[in-house]
Design a protein around this motif. Structure first.
Motif, PDB file in Angstrom:
ATOM      1  N   ALA A 102     -13.593  21.263  -8.402  1.00  0.00           N
ATOM      2  CA  ALA A 102     -14.363  20.190  -9.042  1.00  0.00           C
ATOM      3  C   ALA A 102     -13.943  19.974 -10.497  1.00  0.00           C
ATOM      4  O   ALA A 102     -14.745  19.596 -11.340  1.00  0.00           O
ATOM      5  N   LYS A 103     -12.660  20.193 -10.787  1.00  0.00           N
ATOM      6  CA  LYS A 103     -12.149  19.962 -12.139  1.00  0.00           C
ATOM      7  C   LYS A 103     -11.680  18.518 -12.258  1.00  0.00           C
ATOM      8  O   LYS A 103     -11.016  17.997 -11.369  1.00  0.00           O
ATOM      9  N   GLU A 104     -12.033  17.904 -13.366  1.00  0.00           N
ATOM     10  CA  GLU A 104     -11.620  16.529 -13.616  1.00  0.00           C
ATOM     11  C   GLU A 104     -10.445  16.526 -14.583  1.00  0.00           C
ATOM     12  O   GLU A 104     -10.370  17.351 -15.481  1.00  0.00           O
ATOM     13  N   ARG A 105      -9.544  15.567 -14.382  1.00  0.00           N
ATOM     14  CA  ARG A 105      -8.488  15.347 -15.367  1.00  0.00           C
ATOM     15  C   ARG A 105      -8.135  13.866 -15.384  1.00  0.00           C
ATOM     16  O   ARG A 105      -8.301  13.171 -14.385  1.00  0.00           O
ATOM     17  N   ILE A 106      -7.667  13.424 -16.520  1.00  0.00           N
ATOM     18  CA  ILE A 106      -7.291  12.016 -16.677  1.00  0.00           C
ATOM     19  C   ILE A 106      -5.784  11.951 -16.804  1.00  0.00           C
ATOM     20  O   ILE A 106      -5.174  12.686 -17.582  1.00  0.00           O
ATOM     21  N   ILE A 107      -5.197  11.051 -16.017  1.00  0.00           N
ATOM     22  CA  ILE A 107      -3.746  10.862 -16.054  1.00  0.00           C
ATOM     23  C   ILE A 107      -3.461   9.464 -16.569  1.00  0.00           C
ATOM     24  O   ILE A 107      -4.041   8.475 -16.119  1.00  0.00           O
ATOM     25  N   GLN A 108      -2.543   9.412 -17.515  1.00  0.00           N
ATOM     26  CA  GLN A 108      -2.114   8.134 -18.109  1.00  0.00           C
ATOM     27  C   GLN A 108      -0.933   7.601 -17.302  1.00  0.00           C
ATOM     28  O   GLN A 108       0.016   8.327 -17.045  1.00  0.00           O
ATOM     29  N   LEU A 109      -1.009   6.351 -16.900  1.00  0.00           N
ATOM     30  CA  LEU A 109       0.105   5.706 -16.192  1.00  0.00           C
ATOM     31  C   LEU A 109       0.936   4.934 -17.190  1.00  0.00           C
ATOM     32  O   LEU A 109       0.427   4.046 -17.868  1.00  0.00           O
ATOM     33  N   GLY A 110       2.230   5.246 -17.255  1.00  0.00           N
ATOM     34  CA  GLY A 110       3.109   4.579 -18.199  1.00  0.00           C
ATOM     35  C   GLY A 110       4.072   3.610 -17.534  1.00  0.00           C
ATOM     36  O   GLY A 110       4.624   2.719 -18.182  1.00  0.00           O
ATOM     37  N   ASN A 111       4.284   3.757 -16.242  1.00  0.00           N
ATOM     38  CA  ASN A 111       5.249   2.946 -15.515  1.00  0.00           C
ATOM     39  C   ASN A 111       4.574   1.682 -15.000  1.00  0.00           C
ATOM     40  O   ASN A 111       3.601   1.736 -14.266  1.00  0.00           O
ATOM     41  N   GLN A 112       5.107   0.542 -15.369  1.00  0.00           N
ATOM     42  CA  GLN A 112       4.515  -0.742 -14.979  1.00  0.00           C
ATOM     43  C   GLN A 112       4.550  -0.955 -13.464  1.00  0.00           C
ATOM     44  O   GLN A 112       3.641  -1.551 -12.907  1.00  0.00           O
ATOM     45  N   GLU A 113       5.596  -0.467 -12.790  1.00  0.00           N
ATOM     46  CA  GLU A 113       5.683  -0.581 -11.328  1.00  0.00           C
ATOM     47  C   GLU A 113       4.511   0.135 -10.653  1.00  0.00           C
ATOM     48  O   GLU A 113       3.939  -0.352  -9.683  1.00  0.00           O
ATOM     49  N   VAL A 114       4.174   1.318 -11.165  1.00  0.00           N
ATOM     50  CA  VAL A 114       3.065   2.090 -10.595  1.00  0.00           C
ATOM     51  C   VAL A 114       1.761   1.349 -10.828  1.00  0.00           C
ATOM     52  O   VAL A 114       0.922   1.226  -9.922  1.00  0.00           O
ATOM     53  N   ILE A 115       1.568   0.815 -12.039  1.00  0.00           N
ATOM     54  CA  ILE A 115       0.328   0.073 -12.359  1.00  0.00           C
ATOM     55  C   ILE A 115       0.209  -1.150 -11.470  1.00  0.00           C
ATOM     56  O   ILE A 115      -0.858  -1.437 -10.912  1.00  0.00           O
ATOM     57  N   ARG A 131       0.832  -1.208   0.000  1.00  0.00           N
ATOM     58  CA  ARG A 131       0.000   0.000   0.000  1.00  0.00           C
ATOM     59  C   ARG A 131       0.867   1.259   0.000  1.00  0.00           C
ATOM     60  O   ARG A 131       0.650   2.179  -0.791  1.00  0.00           O
ATOM     61  N   ASP A 132       1.871   1.304   0.888  1.00  0.00           N
ATOM     62  CA  ASP A 132       2.751   2.471   0.982  1.00  0.00           C
ATOM     63  C   ASP A 132       3.498   2.709  -0.328  1.00  0.00           C
ATOM     64  O   ASP A 132       3.622   3.845  -0.787  1.00  0.00           O
ATOM     65  N   ILE A 133       3.987   1.633  -0.921  1.00  0.00           N
ATOM     66  CA  ILE A 133       4.704   1.747  -2.195  1.00  0.00           C
ATOM     67  C   ILE A 133       3.770   2.274  -3.281  1.00  0.00           C
ATOM     68  O   ILE A 133       4.132   3.166  -4.057  1.00  0.00           O
ATOM     69  N   ALA A 134       2.551   1.746  -3.331  1.00  0.00           N
ATOM     70  CA  ALA A 134       1.582   2.186  -4.343  1.00  0.00           C
ATOM     71  C   ALA A 134       1.264   3.674  -4.184  1.00  0.00           C
ATOM     72  O   ALA A 134       1.204   4.420  -5.171  1.00  0.00           O
ATOM     73  N   VAL A 135       1.086   4.102  -2.945  1.00  0.00           N
ATOM     74  CA  VAL A 135       0.780   5.515  -2.683  1.00  0.00           C
ATOM     75  C   VAL A 135       1.936   6.398  -3.147  1.00  0.00           C
ATOM     76  O   VAL A 135       1.734   7.384  -3.880  1.00  0.00           O
ATOM     77  N   ILE A 136       3.141   6.075  -2.742  1.00  0.00           N
ATOM     78  CA  ILE A 136       4.302   6.913  -3.069  1.00  0.00           C
ATOM     79  C   ILE A 136       4.597   6.883  -4.565  1.00  0.00           C
ATOM     80  O   ILE A 136       4.844   7.922  -5.180  1.00  0.00           O
ATOM     81  N   GLU A 137       4.557   5.712  -5.166  1.00  0.00           N
ATOM     82  CA  GLU A 137       4.800   5.597  -6.614  1.00  0.00           C
ATOM     83  C   GLU A 137       3.771   6.414  -7.391  1.00  0.00           C
ATOM     84  O   GLU A 137       4.106   7.096  -8.348  1.00  0.00           O
ATOM     85  N   LEU A 138       2.517   6.345  -6.967  1.00  0.00           N
ATOM     86  CA  LEU A 138       1.449   7.081  -7.638  1.00  0.00           C
ATOM     87  C   LEU A 138       1.641   8.592  -7.500  1.00  0.00           C
ATOM     88  O   LEU A 138       1.475   9.338  -8.467  1.00  0.00           O
ATOM     89  N   LEU A 139       2.007   9.037  -6.309  1.00  0.00           N
ATOM     90  CA  LEU A 139       2.255  10.468  -6.104  1.00  0.00           C
ATOM     91  C   LEU A 139       3.398  10.968  -6.983  1.00  0.00           C
ATOM     92  O   LEU A 139       3.293  12.011  -7.634  1.00  0.00           O
ATOM     93  N   PHE A 140       4.509  10.234  -6.995  1.00  0.00           N
ATOM     94  CA  PHE A 140       5.665  10.657  -7.780  1.00  0.00           C
ATOM     95  C   PHE A 140       5.412  10.541  -9.279  1.00  0.00           C
ATOM     96  O   PHE A 140       5.858  11.374 -10.061  1.00  0.00           O
ATOM     97  N   ALA A 141       4.702   9.501  -9.708  1.00  0.00           N
ATOM     98  CA  ALA A 141       4.484   9.283 -11.139  1.00  0.00           C
ATOM     99  C   ALA A 141       3.487  10.270 -11.738  1.00  0.00           C
ATOM    100  O   ALA A 141       3.607  10.649 -12.902  1.00  0.00           O
ATOM    101  N   THR A 142       2.504  10.679 -10.965  1.00  0.00           N
ATOM    102  CA  THR A 142       1.442  11.518 -11.510  1.00  0.00           C
ATOM    103  C   THR A 142       1.544  12.990 -11.126  1.00  0.00           C
ATOM    104  O   THR A 142       1.009  13.844 -11.824  1.00  0.00           O
TER     105      THR A 142
END
Length: 193
Positions: free
Chosen positions: A180-193, A140-151
């Motif tokens: 209330a603005k929406e945006r879509i972020i593409q994940l390219g890093n397999q580790e983050v996914i 969980r911690d890794i996913a949170v940090i990877e997601l923050l840094f990647a996006t």
């Protein structure tokens, strides 16, 4: 005889006992108003628009914008009180333009080596996990940090993510940002996914 010092003392007392202001606010008011008192030479001049304007210009020469803003607020509150007590015919701030642009500071970035050290520590903890619970917490911690840094998303945006906001087929995440603005972020890093 009423002097500026007496008026300031009365105002500080009013702020302390009637308004019940915090001791730090009172200290700031005392410092700011004492500075104005020193700047003014004659009581009759202290309430003139041009004297207040000169004082503000002098503040801008000496201090950073945030400090100037606070000192102006202290003085403005004092004059408002003087007006309320009917000790002033006209508040000098009513005809003064005191708006100014404050420099916007960019957020500080974390050095790349610190990010690497941080992530490698998290992955090392994952390998050393002794129980299923510890392993899940590490993942969980890794996913949170990877997601923050990647996006680059905000922590508040990450906290409000729902499973329905994540599309693992197209590797997209729908983020609801400020206003209330929406945006879509593409994940390219397999580790983050």
């Amino acid at each position: 005889m009423n002097t500026l010092r007496n008026y300031i003392s009365e105002y500080i007392e009013y702020c302390e006992y009637r308004k019940r202001l915090d001791s730090k606010t009172l200290k700031a008011y005392k410092i700011d108003l004492k500075q104005f008192e020193i700047f003014c030479t004659d009581l009759s001049d202290c309430f003139a628009k041009n004297v207040v304007d000169d004082f503000i210009t002098n503040l801008h020469k000496q201090y950073k914008p945030k400090t100037v803003k606070r000192k102006i607020a202290s003085l403005k509150a004092f004059f408002h009180h003087m007006e309320y007590k009917e000790l002033l015919n006209e508040n000098p701030f009513t005809k003064l333009d005191i708006r100014f642009r404050e420099a916007k500071l960019l957020p500080k970035t974390i050095p790349f080596h610190s990010i690497q050290t941080f992530l490698s520590t998290l992955y090392a903890q994952k390998e050393l996990a002794e129980s299923e619970y510890q392993l899940r917490c590490c993942i969980r911690d890794i996913a949170v940090i990877e997601l923050l840094f990647a996006t680059g998303m905000r922590i508040s945006e990450l906290c409000s993510l729902k499973p329905s906001d994540m599309d693992f087929e197209s590797n997209n995440i729908l983020i609801y940002g400020k206003g209330a603005k929406e945006r879509i972020i593409q994940l390219g890093n397999q580790e983050v996914i």
